[in-house]
Enzyme design. Structure first.
Site, mmCIF file in Angstrom:
data_model
loop_
_atom_site.group_PDB
_atom_site.id
_atom_site.type_symbol
_atom_site.label_atom_id
_atom_site.label_comp_id
_atom_site.label_asym_id
_atom_site.label_seq_id
_atom_site.Cartn_x
_atom_site.Cartn_y
_atom_site.Cartn_z
ATOM 1 N N CYS A 75 38.291 40.778 37.211
ATOM 2 C CA CYS A 75 39.308 41.706 36.677
ATOM 3 C C CYS A 75 39.190 42.969 37.508
ATOM 4 O O CYS A 75 38.502 43.916 37.129
ATOM 5 C CB CYS A 75 39.014 41.990 35.203
ATOM 6 S SG CYS A 75 39.289 40.563 34.154
ATOM 7 N N ALA A 76 39.850 43.014 38.633
ATOM 8 C CA ALA A 76 39.393 43.904 39.702
ATOM 9 C C ALA A 76 40.124 45.240 39.853
ATOM 10 O O ALA A 76 39.550 46.181 40.395
ATOM 11 C CB ALA A 76 39.460 43.162 41.032
ATOM 12 N N ALA A 77 41.382 45.329 39.431
ATOM 13 C CA ALA A 77 42.133 46.557 39.743
ATOM 14 C C ALA A 77 41.633 47.734 38.909
ATOM 15 O O ALA A 77 41.261 47.543 37.760
ATOM 16 C CB ALA A 77 43.620 46.329 39.463
ATOM 17 N N PRO A 78 41.619 48.930 39.490
ATOM 18 C CA PRO A 78 42.126 49.305 40.812
ATOM 19 C C PRO A 78 41.149 49.062 41.963
ATOM 20 O O PRO A 78 41.427 49.490 43.083
ATOM 21 C CB PRO A 78 42.413 50.800 40.637
ATOM 22 C CG PRO A 78 41.400 51.259 39.625
ATOM 23 C CD PRO A 78 41.193 50.100 38.692
ATOM 24 N N GLY A 79 40.033 48.411 41.696
ATOM 25 C CA GLY A 79 39.170 48.011 42.811
ATOM 26 C C GLY A 79 37.934 48.863 43.003
ATOM 27 O O GLY A 79 37.275 48.744 44.039
ATOM 28 N N ASP B 100 34.549 42.469 34.495
ATOM 29 C CA ASP B 100 34.763 43.815 33.943
ATOM 30 C C ASP B 100 36.003 43.665 33.047
ATOM 31 O O ASP B 100 37.126 43.930 33.466
ATOM 32 C CB ASP B 100 35.003 44.794 35.103
ATOM 33 C CG ASP B 100 35.094 46.228 34.650
ATOM 34 O OD1 ASP B 100 34.795 46.509 33.479
ATOM 35 O OD2 ASP B 100 35.468 47.083 35.478
ATOM 36 N N CYS C 81 34.127 49.012 29.182
ATOM 37 C CA CYS C 81 33.924 50.451 28.971
ATOM 38 C C CYS C 81 34.194 50.744 27.495
ATOM 39 O O CYS C 81 35.062 51.532 27.154
ATOM 40 C CB CYS C 81 34.814 51.281 29.898
ATOM 41 S SG CYS C 81 36.551 50.866 29.837
ATOM 42 N N ASP D 70 45.699 34.969 36.806
ATOM 43 C CA ASP D 70 45.001 35.082 35.532
ATOM 44 C C ASP D 70 43.604 34.478 35.675
ATOM 45 O O ASP D 70 43.472 33.268 35.936
ATOM 46 C CB ASP D 70 45.818 34.324 34.464
ATOM 47 C CG ASP D 70 45.199 34.427 33.077
ATOM 48 O OD1 ASP D 70 44.028 34.839 32.963
ATOM 49 O OD2 ASP D 70 45.900 34.085 32.107
HETATM 50 C C1 LIG Z 1 38.607 47.413 33.093
HETATM 51 S S1 LIG Z 1 39.863 47.119 34.205
HETATM 52 C C2 LIG Z 1 38.991 46.734 35.663
HETATM 53 C C3 LIG Z 1 38.501 47.926 36.432
HETATM 54 C C4 LIG Z 1 37.938 47.529 37.804
HETATM 55 N N1 LIG Z 1 36.915 46.523 37.694
HETATM 56 C C5 LIG Z 1 37.389 48.708 38.567
HETATM 57 O O1 LIG Z 1 36.188 48.948 38.552
HETATM 58 O O2 LIG Z 1 38.181 49.400 39.220
HETATM 59 C C6 LIG Z 1 40.408 45.548 33.713
HETATM 60 C C7 LIG Z 1 41.446 44.946 34.637
HETATM 61 O O3 LIG Z 1 41.579 43.574 34.279
HETATM 62 C C8 LIG Z 1 42.913 43.176 34.441
HETATM 63 N N2 LIG Z 1 43.090 41.944 33.658
HETATM 64 C C9 LIG Z 1 43.345 41.813 32.329
HETATM 65 N N3 LIG Z 1 43.431 40.519 31.989
HETATM 66 C C10 LIG Z 1 43.212 39.798 33.125
HETATM 67 C C11 LIG Z 1 43.189 38.402 33.427
HETATM 68 N N4 LIG Z 1 43.398 37.506 32.468
HETATM 69 N N5 LIG Z 1 42.962 38.029 34.691
HETATM 70 C C12 LIG Z 1 42.750 38.941 35.678
HETATM 71 N N6 LIG Z 1 42.782 40.283 35.449
HETATM 72 C C13 LIG Z 1 42.997 40.703 34.196
HETATM 73 C C14 LIG Z 1 43.683 44.383 33.949
HETATM 74 O O4 LIG Z 1 45.016 44.381 34.435
HETATM 75 C C15 LIG Z 1 42.846 45.517 34.512
HETATM 76 O O5 LIG Z 1 43.302 45.901 35.776
#
Ligand SMILES: C[S@@+](CC[C@H](N)C(=O)[O-])C[C@H]1O[C@@H](n2cnc3c(N)ncnc32)[C@H](O)[C@@H]1O
Length: 456
Positions: free
Chosen positions: A260-264, A326, A379, A307
């Site tokens: 779950c990487a964005a914003p990276g 995450d 978080c 997903d």
């Molecule tokens: C807590 S944020 C991640 C923050 C990131 N790891 C960072 O350190 O910048 C959670 C992210 O998971 C994404 N997300 C939610 N459900 C997801 C899924 N089923 N598959 C992939 N990404 C998902 C969200 O859109 C969001 O960008």
């Protein structure tokens, strides 16, 4: 030279933003509707108001016979927060009572509110100034006004952290520090600290790569920002990459899934520490931000928009050496940075997110090599999204072992209240707070580390 913006105009914009948040829009999104020239002032007003919105809404209930229309309610609430004793004690700009009342009334004209609304707000604010003491006393018997969080949130935090809940709620009322992670591929932290000092930015080194600024600055003013010398990342969030990569022996150029990487932020940190990362993100718009961040930092990863819970749609069948999950969560650990979060969440969101986190854990576990580690983090301060998830997973996965990890990290400042950096930890490791001095200043986080046992 910029012309100062009248308080009435700022209040009118701020009322629209607060109204949008009350209707479920995120603050970051709502602020984009405010013209850039006015935005910093409006943002300051709204951040402050949302931190005191519990008190404002209870006072409105005491002052108004009928619930006002949403925009009028937002404006009245904003003006009331500026009249609270807390506002009068801040080091920032303090408005005297007459200015607040007059400017709030003028703001209604800017908003083209009907005459009745003008009279109503005027009467409420004047009554508040006359009866402030008794109104404040009455309001304080309501937990929402006392703690400035929804009642269900106060109850949940009290149950989850019986020794710290009051300190945590109070901590949420303060602004979080701006913290940087130095990109060691480009510059050493000590050298970067020197560059900051040279640019007149006062800062301290917190941990291996973390630097806390005494005062937040726009990122463009940071030395080497456009050359990728640093990223903005909370101190507790900076634990993720080293925790995962140092959990056990990894092959050179380990292949790591950041699910779950964005914003990276954590993707980039993993790469800076030498991992080859496959970054997944379900939201296409947010995926773009991973690319932008990596580009600025001069880093590379395989980025897929998909997903994480449906590996059959994107996985190549080769197991990963390590996985970072995450997971999406309530964000109850970062309300210092996002004062809208507490008002946007509903109690039912917690259970929905718990189910989503479980779905992701179950889907990703088979993708991990035997002997590899999965770091689960959120978080959130809520146990349902942290310690309880680990207990649930361990109970049903015989191949999962729990390794030492920080558990629930509570936001705090070591200099003020060292007890806040301790954690309720399902897997031991009492010394995490001390080992990483940086935790003391960080956001609320949960870290649980799982290792997959070797197959026989
Ligand atoms: C807590 S944020 C991640 C923050 C990131 N790891 C960072 O350190 O910048 C959670 C992210 O998971 C994404 N997300 C939610 N459900 C997801 C899924 N089923 N598959 C992939 N990404 C998902 C969200 O859109 C969001 O960008």
């Amino acid at each position: 030279m910029t012309t100062p913006v009248a308080l009435s105009e700022q209040l009118a914009h701020a009322a629209r933003v607060v109204q949008a948040v009350e209707q479920g829009r995120s603050l970051g999104d709502a602020l984009l509707s405010v013209p850039p020239g006015v935005r910093p002032g409006v943002q300051a007003l709204v951040f402050y108001a949302l931190r005191h919105w519990g008190q404002a809404t209870v006072l409105i209930g005491l002052l108004a016979d009928q619930p006002p229309k949403p925009l009028v309610r937002a404006l009245l609430g904003l003006a009331l927060t500026l009249l609270l004793p807390e506002a009068q004690q801040t080091d920032g700009v303090v408005y005297d009572v007459h200015t607040v009342v007059n400017q709030a009334v003028n703001a209604l004209t800017v908003l083209r509110a009907p005459q009745g609304a003008v009279g109503f707000v005027n009467a409420c604010l004047r009554r508040y100034t006359r009866e402030a003491q008794s109104l404040l006393e009455q309001s304080k018997s309501d937990a929402v006004a006392r703690w400035n969080h929804p009642f269900w949130w106060v109850q949940r935090l009290r149950r989850d952290h019986p020794h710290h809940w009051q300190a945590l709620l109070e901590r949420n009322q303060q602004a979080a520090p701006m913290t940087l992670r130095v990109n060691r591929q480009k510059v050493e932290p000590q050298a970067y600290l020197g560059a900051l000092k040279g640019a007149g930015i006062d800062a301290v080194l917190l941990g291996a790569n973390a630097i806390e600024l005494r005062q937040a600055v726009p990122v463009e003013q940071l030395p080497g920002w456009f050359d990728g010398h640093c990223s903005v990342q909370d101190a507790a969030a900076q634990l993720a990459a080293p925790l995962l990569l140092q959990a056990g022996p990894l092959p050179a150029q380990a292949r790591v899934l950041d699910a779950c990487a964005a914003p990276g932020g954590k993707t980039a940190h993993l790469i800076e520490l030498g991992a080859h990362v496959h970054a997944l993100e379900v939201d296409a718009e947010r995926s773009k931000r991973i690319h932008q961040n990596l580009q600025r930092l001069g880093l590379q990863a395989q980025v897929t928009t998909a997903d994480a819970g449906k590996p059959e749609q994107w996985w190549d069948g080769v197991q990963y050496d390590a996985i970072l999950l995450d997971a999406p969560c309530t964000a109850s650990g970062i309300v210092r940075r996002h004062p809208d979060v507490r008002w946007l969440r509903r109690p039912t969101d917690v259970e929905q997110l718990v189910q989503q986190q479980r779905r992701l854990l179950l889907a990703l576990w088979p993708l991990l090599k035997p002997g590899g580690c999965l770091l689960y983090c959120t978080c959130s301060l809520f146990k349902a999204e942290g310690a309880s998830q680990m207990q649930w997973f361990l109970a049903q996965q015989p191949q999962a072992n729990s390794l030492p990890a920080p558990g629930h990290l509570l936001p705090g400042k070591s200099t003020e209240n060292p007890s806040l950096v301790t954690q309720s930890n399902p897997v031991g490791a009492e010394s995490w707070g001390a080992r990483a001095g940086l935790l003391a200043a960080g956001d609320g986080f949960f870290y649980g580390l799982l290792q997959k046992t070797q197959e026989f």
